[in-house]
Structure formats: C-alpha cells, structure tokens
Design an enzyme around this catalytic site. Structure first.
Site, PDB file in Angstrom:
ATOM      1  N   GLU A 118       0.904  57.493 -20.438  1.00  0.00           N
ATOM      2  CA  GLU A 118      -0.227  57.470 -19.510  1.00  0.00           C
ATOM      3  C   GLU A 118      -1.480  57.989 -20.212  1.00  0.00           C
ATOM      4  OE1 GLU A 118       0.924  57.699 -15.113  1.00  0.00           O
ATOM      5  OE2 GLU A 118       1.083  59.723 -15.888  1.00  0.00           O
ATOM      6  N   HIS A 147       3.308  65.610 -16.433  1.00  0.00           N
ATOM      7  CA  HIS A 147       2.156  64.772 -16.073  1.00  0.00           C
ATOM      8  C   HIS A 147       0.878  65.403 -16.627  1.00  0.00           C
ATOM      9  CE1 HIS A 147      -0.874  62.707 -13.722  1.00  0.00           C
ATOM     10  NE2 HIS A 147       0.040  61.765 -13.492  1.00  0.00           N
ATOM     11  N   LYS A 202       1.165  62.341  -5.852  1.00  0.00           N
ATOM     12  CA  LYS A 202       0.364  63.528  -6.206  1.00  0.00           C
ATOM     13  C   LYS A 202       0.245  64.455  -4.985  1.00  0.00           C
ATOM     14  CE  LYS A 202      -1.821  60.832  -9.774  1.00  0.00           C
ATOM     15  NZ  LYS A 202      -2.963  60.599 -10.628  1.00  0.00           N
ATOM     16  N   ASN A 237       3.709  57.789  -7.724  1.00  0.00           N
ATOM     17  CA  ASN A 237       3.396  59.227  -7.760  1.00  0.00           C
ATOM     18  C   ASN A 237       2.323  59.511  -6.710  1.00  0.00           C
ATOM     19  OD1 ASN A 237       2.646  61.823  -8.386  1.00  0.00           O
ATOM     20  ND2 ASN A 237       1.746  61.310 -10.394  1.00  0.00           N
ATOM     21  N   SER A 288      -3.959  53.460 -13.533  1.00  0.00           N
ATOM     22  CA  SER A 288      -4.654  52.389 -12.815  1.00  0.00           C
ATOM     23  C   SER A 288      -3.837  51.091 -12.709  1.00  0.00           C
ATOM     24  CB  SER A 288      -6.032  52.131 -13.443  1.00  0.00           C
ATOM     25  OG  SER A 288      -6.827  53.304 -13.342  1.00  0.00           O
ATOM     26  N   GLY A 292      -6.487  57.208 -12.624  1.00  0.00           N
ATOM     27  CA  GLY A 292      -7.379  57.337 -11.479  1.00  0.00           C
ATOM     28  C   GLY A 292      -8.778  56.783 -11.712  1.00  0.00           C
ATOM     29  N   GLU A 327      -1.922  65.865 -15.433  1.00  0.00           N
ATOM     30  CA  GLU A 327      -2.596  66.804 -14.511  1.00  0.00           C
ATOM     31  C   GLU A 327      -1.929  68.175 -14.552  1.00  0.00           C
ATOM     32  OE1 GLU A 327      -2.333  64.245 -11.111  1.00  0.00           O
ATOM     33  OE2 GLU A 327      -3.809  62.891 -12.004  1.00  0.00           O
TER      34      GLU A 327
HETATM   35  P1  PGA Z   1      -3.304  56.109 -11.074  1.00  0.00           P
HETATM   36  O1  PGA Z   1      -2.398  57.389 -11.451  1.00  0.00           O
HETATM   37  O2  PGA Z   1      -2.386  54.952 -10.871  1.00  0.00           O
HETATM   38  O3  PGA Z   1      -4.006  56.526  -9.808  1.00  0.00           O
HETATM   39  O4  PGA Z   1      -4.235  55.884 -12.208  1.00  0.00           O
HETATM   40  C1  PGA Z   1      -1.319  57.267 -12.332  1.00  0.00           C
HETATM   41  C2  PGA Z   1      -0.693  58.609 -12.581  1.00  0.00           C
HETATM   42  O5  PGA Z   1      -1.397  59.615 -12.673  1.00  0.00           O
HETATM   43  O6  PGA Z   1       0.540  58.725 -12.683  1.00  0.00           O
END
Ligand code: PGA
Length: 227
Positions: A149, A100, A12, A10, A186, A155, A102
């Site tokens: 997640e 997601h 983003k 992803n 992560s 992140g 976010e």
């Molecule tokens: P990350 O993000 O691997 O940077 O923690 C995962 C995600 O938001 O799908």
C-alpha cells in the site's frame, strides 16, 4: 481453477453500531451476497468494538464474508490496559491487519513491535495480513498475506498504476517467496479488475470503497466476473 483473489475491506475508525447493522442489511440485499464466489475470498474489518455485532449479523445471514480486525496487541493477556489480544479477536474473526501505514504513522509502530504483534496473532491462529508501503520494508516470515500500500495512494483517489503495482508486488514476491500479495490504495469497483488481472496481484485492500455496501458489493461482483 482460477487464481485465488482476496478482497479485504478496511473500515478504519468509521461507523457506529447502527451503521454496521445497516451495512450488513444492505449487503444482504445484493445478489452477490447469495451466489457462490469463484476462488474469491471477501473479508471486512470493522472496529474491534463492532466485531461481535458483525459476527452475529453474519451468522444470521448466509453469505460469503469473513471478518478481520484492524490491529492486535503485541502482548498476551495480562496487565496491558486498553489492549485487545489476538485470542480475544479470534473469538469473532479469522483475520487481522497488522502494520497498516496509519498505525506506523500515528501510533509510531515500528518493525520490532509489529513482529511481536504478528507472533501474538499467529499464536491465536489468526491469518495475518501484513501491510507494507514499499518493497524494501521488512516482512515477518510467518505472515499469511502481504499488502503493498503506497502511502501516497491511500485515501487520495490516486491509485498506483496496475502495471507499477504489479512490478512492486513482483519484487515483494521475490523477497518473500510463496506469499500471496495484494494491493491497496484508492481501489474502487471501477478499477478493481485492472489490478487483479495483473499476474502478480492476488487481491485488493479497499478502505473508502468498502464503507458503502453498494460500492463494495459492486467491487465483489466485478472481481467475481473476472476472466
Ligand atoms: P483507501 O484505503 O482505499 O481509502 O485508499 C486503503 C487502505 O488504507 O487500506
């Protein structure tokens, strides 16, 4: 035959056109771009605006990556200014991420709107990867892959433990029988095997570690070498 594993990168809201081209150029130089993957599916999800260029670059180079979008409209075509429909996405990509954390947090997307998004995406014959922060979040029945997640692991560099992720995913599977469920938060080239070696975990959804073609190809290589 090994259990099928999915690695879904992803990106983003990152990269410009040039950087997208560089990513594919560099990935193509890696050996993993040219060897058969063993029951391993690899998907990358660029921004909408980069799907055409990514799709074009993929068609010119022979390697095993599919494309996904990071979101899609809850509506069909029509007077919905700014929206990108499932059917538009389907011209370039096979997958879409929906729900997601976010999107839930910054765009206030709730279960009701997410259900509409899933329905529209399925009407467009997209494979839906539906993200949930915990085992208690409702999941529309017509999704294809569920991604667990935990918000605190996204992140932060602090991944969930493989054992706990396996436990939570076990609960998600009890509530959503016959669904494939992956872990995100992560994930790195270094820890990917510890997740996919767990019995319930059908893959991973890396964000940060998918942005760098070297790190991402290392993750794919490590996953491909699983026992
Ligand atoms: P990350 O993000 O691997 O940077 O923690 C995962 C995600 O938001 O799908």
């Amino acid at each position: 035959m090994k259990r099928k594993i999915s690695i879904i990168g992803n990106w983003k809201s990152n990269k410009n056109k040039e950087e997208v081209a560089q990513w594919f150029e560099q990935y193509t130089k890696e050996d993993i771009a040219h060897i058969p993957l063993v029951d391993l599916e690899v998907v990358v999800c660029p921004a909408f605006i980069h799907l055409p260029v990514a799709s074009n670059l993929l068609s010119k180079n022979v390697f095993n990556i599919k494309l996904g979008a990071q979101d899609s409209s809850p509506f069909p075509s029509g007077a919905y200014t700014g929206e990108v429909t499932g059917k538009m996405i389907r011209e370039f990509a096979e997958y879409v991420l929906i729900g997601h954390s976010e999107r839930r947090k910054h765009f206030k997307e709730d279960d009701e709107i997410l259900k509409l998004k899933v329905n529209e995406a399925k009407n467009a014959e997209l494979q839906v990867i539906y993200c949930i922060p915990d085992e208690n979040t409702p999941v529309p029945q017509n999704v294809d892959i569920i991604a667990y997640e935990p918000v605190w692991a996204i992140g932060t560099g602090k991944a969930d433990s493989p054992q706990n992720a396996n436990k939570v995913i076990g609960l998600v599977k009890e509530r959503n029988p016959s669904k494939r469920v992956i872990y995100g938060g992560s994930v790195t080239a270094e820890n990917v095997l510890s997740f996919i070696n767990e019995a319930n975990i059908d893959g991973v959804l890396p964000g940060g570690a998918s942005l760098d073609p070297g790190k991402f190809s290392m993750m794919v290589r490590n996953a491909n070498s699983r026992e």
